[in-house]
Design a protein around this motif. Structure first.
Motif, PDB file in Angstrom:
ATOM      1  N   UNK A   1      -6.756   5.487  -5.528  1.00  0.00           N
ATOM      2  CA  UNK A   1      -7.740   6.380  -4.680  1.00  0.00           C
ATOM      3  C   UNK A   1      -6.808   6.757  -3.477  1.00  0.00           C
ATOM      4  N   UNK A   2      -6.271   7.996  -3.577  1.00  0.00           N
ATOM      5  CA  UNK A   2      -5.437   8.133  -2.521  1.00  0.00           C
ATOM      6  C   UNK A   2      -6.204   8.239  -0.951  1.00  0.00           C
ATOM      7  N   UNK A   3      -7.455   8.472  -1.007  1.00  0.00           N
ATOM      8  CA  UNK A   3      -8.188   8.481   0.177  1.00  0.00           C
ATOM      9  C   UNK A   3      -8.416   6.973   0.690  1.00  0.00           C
ATOM     10  N   UNK A   4      -8.445   6.078  -0.041  1.00  0.00           N
ATOM     11  CA  UNK A   4      -8.812   4.679   0.532  1.00  0.00           C
ATOM     12  C   UNK A   4      -7.504   4.296   1.173  1.00  0.00           C
ATOM     13  N   UNK A   5      -7.698   3.316   2.228  1.00  0.00           N
ATOM     14  CA  UNK A   5      -6.429   2.710   2.698  1.00  0.00           C
ATOM     15  C   UNK A   5      -6.096   1.325   2.019  1.00  0.00           C
ATOM     16  N   UNK A   6      -5.090   0.856   2.310  1.00  0.00           N
ATOM     17  CA  UNK A   6      -4.725  -0.322   1.557  1.00  0.00           C
ATOM     18  C   UNK A   6      -5.457  -1.519   1.563  1.00  0.00           C
ATOM     19  N   UNK A   7      -5.860  -1.669   2.896  1.00  0.00           N
ATOM     20  CA  UNK A   7      -6.950  -2.866   3.146  1.00  0.00           C
ATOM     21  C   UNK A   7      -8.194  -2.677   2.053  1.00  0.00           C
ATOM     22  N   UNK A   8      -8.984  -1.359   2.052  1.00  0.00           N
ATOM     23  CA  UNK A   8      -9.982  -1.346   1.348  1.00  0.00           C
ATOM     24  C   UNK A   8      -9.726  -1.502  -0.200  1.00  0.00           C
ATOM     25  N   UNK A   9      -8.396  -0.942  -0.618  1.00  0.00           N
ATOM     26  CA  UNK A   9      -8.130  -1.223  -2.102  1.00  0.00           C
ATOM     27  C   UNK A   9      -7.873  -2.713  -2.203  1.00  0.00           C
ATOM     28  N   UNK A  10      -7.483  -3.361  -1.425  1.00  0.00           N
ATOM     29  CA  UNK A  10      -7.140  -4.848  -1.661  1.00  0.00           C
ATOM     30  C   UNK A  10      -8.465  -5.333  -1.865  1.00  0.00           C
ATOM     31  N   UNK A  11      -9.521  -5.188  -1.030  1.00  0.00           N
ATOM     32  CA  UNK A  11     -10.719  -5.649  -1.013  1.00  0.00           C
ATOM     33  C   UNK A  11     -11.403  -5.528  -2.323  1.00  0.00           C
ATOM     34  N   UNK A  12     -11.332  -4.243  -2.725  1.00  0.00           N
ATOM     35  CA  UNK A  12     -12.052  -3.921  -4.099  1.00  0.00           C
ATOM     36  C   UNK A  12     -11.244  -4.427  -5.103  1.00  0.00           C
TER      37      UNK A  12
ATOM     38  N   UNK B   1       7.832  10.922  -4.668  1.00  0.00           N
ATOM     39  CA  UNK B   1       7.906  11.722  -3.449  1.00  0.00           C
ATOM     40  C   UNK B   1       6.673  12.447  -2.997  1.00  0.00           C
ATOM     41  N   UNK B   2       5.707  12.589  -3.904  1.00  0.00           N
ATOM     42  CA  UNK B   2       4.502  13.268  -3.864  1.00  0.00           C
ATOM     43  C   UNK B   2       3.423  12.337  -3.336  1.00  0.00           C
ATOM     44  N   UNK B   3       3.659  10.971  -3.588  1.00  0.00           N
ATOM     45  CA  UNK B   3       2.924  10.086  -3.266  1.00  0.00           C
ATOM     46  C   UNK B   3       2.571   9.507  -1.876  1.00  0.00           C
ATOM     47  N   UNK B   4       1.540   9.386  -1.266  1.00  0.00           N
ATOM     48  CA  UNK B   4       1.497   8.772   0.242  1.00  0.00           C
ATOM     49  C   UNK B   4       2.641   7.835   0.700  1.00  0.00           C
ATOM     50  N   UNK B   5       2.871   6.751  -0.313  1.00  0.00           N
ATOM     51  CA  UNK B   5       3.815   5.705   0.059  1.00  0.00           C
ATOM     52  C   UNK B   5       5.232   6.225  -0.117  1.00  0.00           C
ATOM     53  N   UNK B   6       5.365   7.482  -0.943  1.00  0.00           N
ATOM     54  CA  UNK B   6       6.683   7.851  -1.240  1.00  0.00           C
ATOM     55  C   UNK B   6       7.764   8.127  -0.308  1.00  0.00           C
ATOM     56  N   UNK B   7       8.867   8.093  -0.455  1.00  0.00           N
ATOM     57  CA  UNK B   7       9.978   8.506   0.557  1.00  0.00           C
ATOM     58  C   UNK B   7      10.678   9.591  -0.154  1.00  0.00           C
ATOM     59  N   UNK B   8      10.518  10.792   0.482  1.00  0.00           N
ATOM     60  CA  UNK B   8      11.286  12.171  -0.247  1.00  0.00           C
ATOM     61  C   UNK B   8      12.637  12.147   0.097  1.00  0.00           C
ATOM     62  N   UNK B   9      12.911  11.185   0.798  1.00  0.00           N
ATOM     63  CA  UNK B   9      14.703  11.092   0.792  1.00  0.00           C
ATOM     64  C   UNK B   9      15.606   9.953  -0.007  1.00  0.00           C
ATOM     65  N   UNK B  10      14.529   9.106  -0.783  1.00  0.00           N
ATOM     66  CA  UNK B  10      15.172   7.937  -1.524  1.00  0.00           C
ATOM     67  C   UNK B  10      15.599   8.569  -2.644  1.00  0.00           C
ATOM     68  N   UNK B  11      16.891   8.353  -2.832  1.00  0.00           N
ATOM     69  CA  UNK B  11      17.512   8.577  -4.257  1.00  0.00           C
ATOM     70  C   UNK B  11      17.828   7.334  -5.180  1.00  0.00           C
ATOM     71  N   UNK B  12      17.198   7.603  -6.181  1.00  0.00           N
ATOM     72  CA  UNK B  12      17.193   6.444  -7.291  1.00  0.00           C
ATOM     73  C   UNK B  12      18.688   6.313  -7.949  1.00  0.00           C
TER      74      UNK B  12
END
Length: 181
Positions: free
Chosen positions: A161-172, A130-141
């Motif tokens: 790297x939480x500050x990089x966007x997905x495209x940048x990370x994929x390129x890296x 839930x604390x991650x940028x992609x996390x859903x704070x309502x999803x119950x496991x």
């Protein structure tokens, strides 16, 4: 690694690897790494003197040009405005989703839940996810214990790297994979 991260990995009760978090054997030495440190040459950033990495620490302690180099870097960093810490989510300590205990690091939360809540079938939100940028704070496991053991065997901070966007990370990632061939 920075000192606080290394200290976290070397907790007296259970020292772990800084990358994969597997338990370290007491007294085991990385002899291959020691040899590499003894045989790798480097240059002092202050006086440009060449030496082996194994001698760098003692040299840096006595090299006034290196100490000036470090202080210039400190001055440059401290001139930048401080970030407002309220805008950053806490990804270092987590509450237990089953009980009222708080301030667990990731490893501590996993150990706590395994010890006290392994038989609890209640569906809960994973506080780490839930604390991650992609996390859903309502999803119950559906099976939180299985989720903890599969998803949280290592710390995301080591790899993300939480500050990089997905495209940048994929390129890296793609560039690194091409270099590793």
């Amino acid at each position: 690694f920075c000192t606080p991260c290394l200290q976290e990995c070397l907790k007296p009760k259970k020292p772990v690897c800084g990358v994969c978090r597997s338990t370290l054997s007491p007294g085991s030495r990385a002899l291959d790494l020691e040899k590499q440190i003894e045989t790798t040459e480097t240059t002092c950033n202050g006086c440009n003197k060449k030496m082996y990495l194994s001698k760098m620490r003692s040299h840096a302690a006595s090299c006034s040009k290196y100490q000036n180099y470090i202080m210039e870097g400190v001055k440059a960093v401290t001139k930048e405005p401080l970030h407002n810490t309220r805008n950053f989510p806490n990804r270092f300590t987590f509450p237990c989703p089953y009980c009222s205990e708080k301030n667990f690091d990731q490893e501590g939360l996993v150990e706590h839940c395994k010890a006290l809540h392994s038989m609890d079938a209640k569906q809960v939100v994973c506080p780490i996810c839930a604390s991650m940028p992609w996390g859903d704070p309502n999803y119950r496991s559906a099976n939180f214990m299985e989720h903890l053991q599969r998803r949280h065997r290592f710390s995301y901070d080591t790899f993300v790297d939480y500050d990089a966007d997905e495209d940048d990370m994929m390129e890296q990632v793609l560039m690194r994979s091409l270099r590793d061939k």
